[in-house]
Design an enzyme around this catalytic site. Structure first.
Site, mmCIF file in Angstrom:
data_model
loop_
_atom_site.group_PDB
_atom_site.id
_atom_site.type_symbol
_atom_site.label_atom_id
_atom_site.label_comp_id
_atom_site.label_asym_id
_atom_site.label_seq_id
_atom_site.Cartn_x
_atom_site.Cartn_y
_atom_site.Cartn_z
ATOM 1 N N LYS A 312 1.014 -1.597 -0.403
ATOM 2 C CA LYS A 312 -0.083 -0.192 -0.039
ATOM 3 C C LYS A 312 0.869 1.186 -0.218
ATOM 4 O O LYS A 312 0.228 2.238 -0.638
ATOM 5 C CB LYS A 312 -0.738 0.051 1.405
ATOM 6 N N ASP A 349 -9.973 3.362 1.469
ATOM 7 C CA ASP A 349 -10.478 2.786 3.411
ATOM 8 C C ASP A 349 -11.393 4.155 3.243
ATOM 9 O O ASP A 349 -11.471 3.852 4.568
ATOM 10 C CB ASP A 349 -9.118 2.368 3.631
ATOM 11 N N GLN A 486 -15.366 -0.136 1.824
ATOM 12 C CA GLN A 486 -14.019 0.183 0.886
ATOM 13 C C GLN A 486 -14.202 0.012 -0.820
ATOM 14 O O GLN A 486 -14.083 0.274 -2.011
ATOM 15 C CB GLN A 486 -12.885 -0.041 1.308
HETATM 16 P P1 NAP Z 1 -0.305 -2.711 9.802
HETATM 17 O O1 NAP Z 1 0.318 -1.260 9.160
HETATM 18 O O2 NAP Z 1 0.305 -3.790 9.917
HETATM 19 O O3 NAP Z 1 -0.601 -2.080 10.980
HETATM 20 C C1 NAP Z 1 -0.652 -2.824 12.418
HETATM 21 C C2 NAP Z 1 -0.831 -1.869 13.577
HETATM 22 O O4 NAP Z 1 -1.246 -3.635 14.506
HETATM 23 C C3 NAP Z 1 0.675 -1.261 13.725
HETATM 24 O O5 NAP Z 1 0.525 0.038 14.397
HETATM 25 C C4 NAP Z 1 1.063 -2.561 14.508
HETATM 26 O O6 NAP Z 1 2.062 -2.087 15.570
HETATM 27 C C5 NAP Z 1 -0.234 -2.908 15.470
HETATM 28 N N1 NAP Z 1 0.484 -4.273 15.922
HETATM 29 C C6 NAP Z 1 0.654 -5.715 15.386
HETATM 30 N N2 NAP Z 1 0.596 -6.296 16.258
HETATM 31 C C7 NAP Z 1 0.149 -5.160 17.130
HETATM 32 C C8 NAP Z 1 0.241 -6.090 18.760
HETATM 33 N N3 NAP Z 1 0.137 -7.262 18.755
HETATM 34 N N4 NAP Z 1 -0.380 -5.389 20.146
HETATM 35 C C9 NAP Z 1 -0.477 -4.207 19.642
HETATM 36 N N5 NAP Z 1 -0.113 -3.655 18.289
HETATM 37 C C10 NAP Z 1 -0.362 -4.236 17.445
HETATM 38 O O7 NAP Z 1 -1.559 -3.309 9.055
HETATM 39 P P2 NAP Z 1 -2.759 -2.579 8.387
HETATM 40 O O8 NAP Z 1 -3.146 -3.022 7.173
HETATM 41 O O9 NAP Z 1 -2.865 -1.174 9.919
HETATM 42 O O10 NAP Z 1 -4.066 -3.401 8.573
HETATM 43 C C11 NAP Z 1 -3.946 -3.407 10.080
HETATM 44 C C12 NAP Z 1 -5.584 -4.103 10.490
HETATM 45 O O11 NAP Z 1 -6.703 -3.742 10.061
HETATM 46 C C13 NAP Z 1 -5.490 -5.612 9.762
HETATM 47 O O12 NAP Z 1 -6.320 -7.215 10.621
HETATM 48 C C14 NAP Z 1 -6.842 -5.463 8.272
HETATM 49 O O13 NAP Z 1 -7.075 -6.440 7.936
HETATM 50 C C15 NAP Z 1 -7.381 -4.477 8.961
HETATM 51 N N6 NAP Z 1 -7.934 -3.478 7.590
HETATM 52 C C16 NAP Z 1 -9.577 -4.102 7.243
HETATM 53 C C17 NAP Z 1 -9.626 -3.130 6.489
HETATM 54 C C18 NAP Z 1 -11.344 -3.272 6.028
HETATM 55 O O14 NAP Z 1 -12.009 -2.664 5.106
HETATM 56 N N7 NAP Z 1 -12.139 -4.223 6.647
HETATM 57 C C19 NAP Z 1 -8.916 -2.151 5.595
HETATM 58 C C20 NAP Z 1 -7.923 -2.133 5.850
HETATM 59 C C21 NAP Z 1 -7.075 -3.385 7.099
HETATM 60 P P3 NAP Z 1 3.923 -2.146 15.484
HETATM 61 O O15 NAP Z 1 3.873 -1.517 14.157
HETATM 62 O O16 NAP Z 1 3.904 -1.832 16.128
HETATM 63 O O17 NAP Z 1 3.871 -3.547 14.475
#
Ligand code: NAP
Length: 526
Positions: A312, A349, A486
């Site tokens: 992304k 998003d 989205q």
């Molecule tokens: P990302 O860029 O990898 O960010 C994940 C975030 O979660 C980071 O801040 C990470 O912290 C934190 N994190 C990961 N593991 C953790 C833990 N065990 N405890 C506390 N914090 C933790 O991922 P993303 O793209 O933002 O996606 C996040 C979630 O949103 C995913 O589950 C994804 O499937 C969902 N999502 C859903 C949609 C939808 O349409 N519904 C759209 C987009 C994303 P660090 O940086 O310290 O690792």
């Protein structure tokens, strides 16, 4: 069931330019099972979709099962284009005996009603052209080549070699490490109607779906277990991708990410295309190397694509132009391919989370806690700020939380303060609680002091966090709402039409509910 009259059934061998299956029958179901009973079941299932069926006789456990199955084949009266394959282990099959034994089984299959035989190059090379045909009897012949490790470099020469047997068709199956390899395999078709090309492996999956469009005489799909890497199940190939209807006029879209196997985006977009009767298809591209995908765009003819983890952010520097909002967020999840291959980026998003939230609560003047500070959290934070919310960010890396809060004029908040703070809404933007780790929650019940909890996760639809919130009498929003919003926003950007919301929602929820019933979301705790 109406029996389709087919040009291949019971027609004598007619040299190299024979008429190959057409329409839906160009999808060849692969039946592979260890017992005659299972094999019969697979054949009957396959007949619901196509009349071209490859029988993997080498999968049957022993001679007795083979005899039983072939006896059924002879008396069943089932009319289909059966391709008999008795693949030797040396060519990726299960048969370990000698070549005489292999030919005896293939000849029996011909006598029992198979109109085609697929003989691997390794076996064919033991005979002079014409001898093989004389040995097998009145049957059409496919000479096939398989490489389960790589795509060989000199493919055109290989095809000329295969064609030297004077067979009715030749087939090349090769493991593709990326799209470039898969495209090389597809390019072998040229203007010939009797070539079958099968790029294998996960990276090649979309091109297996497009093989018929490129002119491959057949596309293979398992009706039971997969017999080669990267195969698309028969029902998916036929009903989701409608591979037999894809032509050079079909607009091709897709999603790029790694991993991509469980994405529901193909279901969302293809349902939309089918509901609006658009000649378009949406495919999952497992992309490790962004540049390999981008250089294949024109050859595949992609009109637009969704972008997911981990591309992304990285996609930004490959764009010719970008929506300013997506630049502010620092992430693009939607790309439109314009004239001359120019790439234009958006972030839906942002719209997705706004649409999902605004339906349920007024944002202006609200205070919302965002847990997590990754890519999705950035889109959510910008959406909330635009809607007039005060955004509080809490993340396990405080510096990241501070940076995100600063960029939207919000506040960073330490985890230890959550128990005594109140918010209008709490949003989880971490993957904690996502399948297969579905029985953990990112936040404790005492940290949920709010009116509304939203989880961005949509697998499972109701996460442990949402269940904890419900127990405390707090209203909840599933990530599926954002996913749908989205995705339909992407669909509308590409087509310029209003998305068929109801049909898309029905299809996506049906799959998620079916997964829930099957226990898919509640299995593992590691
Ligand atoms: P990302 O860029 O990898 O960010 C994940 C975030 O979660 C980071 O801040 C990470 O912290 C934190 N994190 C990961 N593991 C953790 C833990 N065990 N405890 C506390 N914090 C933790 O991922 P993303 O793209 O933002 O996606 C996040 C979630 O949103 C995913 O589950 C994804 O499937 C969902 N999502 C859903 C949609 C939808 O349409 N519904 C759209 C987009 C994303 P660090 O940086 O310290 O690792």
């Amino acid at each position: 069931m109406v029996e389709a009259q087919h040009p291949l059934v019971a027609t004598p061998c007619a040299g190299i330019e024979v008429q190959l299956p057409f329409g839906i029958h160009r999808i060849c179901a692969v039946a592979a099972a260890s017992t005659a009973a299972e094999m019969r079941k697979l054949v009957r299932q396959a007949m619901r979709f196509t009349r071209t069926i490859e029988l993997r006789l080498d999968w049957l456990a022993n001679g007795a099962q083979r005899q039983k199955f072939m006896a059924w084949l002879a008396r069943s009266g089932v009319r289909a284009n059966f391709i008999a394959t008795f693949r030797h282990r040396a060519a990726g099959g299960r048969y370990t005996g000698d070549i005489a034994g292999q030919l005896i089984v293939l000849k029996q299959a011909v006598e029992r009603g198979c109109s085609w035989c697929d003989v691997e190059m390794e076996t064919a090379s033991r005979f002079r052209a014409g001898v093989l045909r004389a040995l097998l009897g009145p049957v059409k012949l496919i000479i096939s080549f398989h490489d389960f490790r790589r795509t060989p470099r000199k493919l055109p020469r290989l095809v000329r070699h295969l064609e030297s047997w004077g067979a009715d068709a030749v087939k090349v199956s090769a493991q593709a490490k990326d799209l470039s390899d898969a495209l090389r395999v597809l390019s072998l078709v040229g203007r010939k109607r009797n070539r079958i090309v099968v790029p294998m492996g996960d990276a090649a999956l979309p091109l297996r779906v497009l093989a018929l469009r490129q002119g491959s005489a057949l596309a293979y799909a398992p009706i039971g277990p997969a017999t080669a890497p990267g195969q698309v199940p028969l029902e998916t190939l036929r009903n989701l991708y409608r591979a037999d209807r894809i032509s050079r006029r079909t607009r091709v879209y897709g999603v790029i990410g790694n991993p991509i196997g469980h994405s529901l985006s193909p279901l969302l977009h293809n349902t939309g295309f089918q509901a609006r009767r658009l000649d378009a298809v949406y495919l999952p591209f497992r992309v490790k190397d962004l540049s390999d995908f981008l250089k294949s765009l024109a050859a595949i003819g992609i009109a637009g694509f969704s972008v997911t983890i981990p591309h992304k952010h990285a996609i930004l520097r490959h764009l010719d132009d970008c929506d300013p909002l997506a630049i502010d967020i620092g992430a693009v999840n939607t790309v439109v391919v314009r004239g001359g291959g120019k790439l234009y980026g958006y972030n839906t998003d942002f719209v997705g989370v706004l649409r999902a939230l605004e339906r349920r609560m007024p944002l202006a003047g609200s205070r919302v806690l965002l847990f997590g500070a990754g890519g999705a959290a950035r889109a959510v934070a910008f959406a909330l700020a635009r809607g007039g919310s005060l955004v509080s960010v809490c993340a396990r890396r405080p510096a990241q939380a501070r940076a995100l809060a600063r960029s939207v004029g919000g506040e960073a908040i330490a985890r230890r303060h959550l128990r005594r703070e109140f918010f209008d809404a709490v949003i989880n933007a971490t993957p904690v609680g996502m399948f297969p780790h579905s029985d953990i929650s990112p936040l404790a019940p005492a940290e949920l002091n709010c009116r509304m909890v939203m989880d961005l996760i949509y697998r499972p639809m109701k996460t442990r966090l949402l269940r904890l919130a419900e127990r405390r009498g707090i209203a909840t929003i599933s990530g599926v709402e954002m996913f749908l919003a989205q995705g339909t926003a992407q669909w509308e950007i590409w087509t310029g039409l209003r998305a068929p919301q109801a049909a898309i929602r029905r299809a996506v929820l049906a799959v998620l509910r079916q997964e829930k019933r099957a226990g898919f979301h509640a299995r593992v705790r590691r």
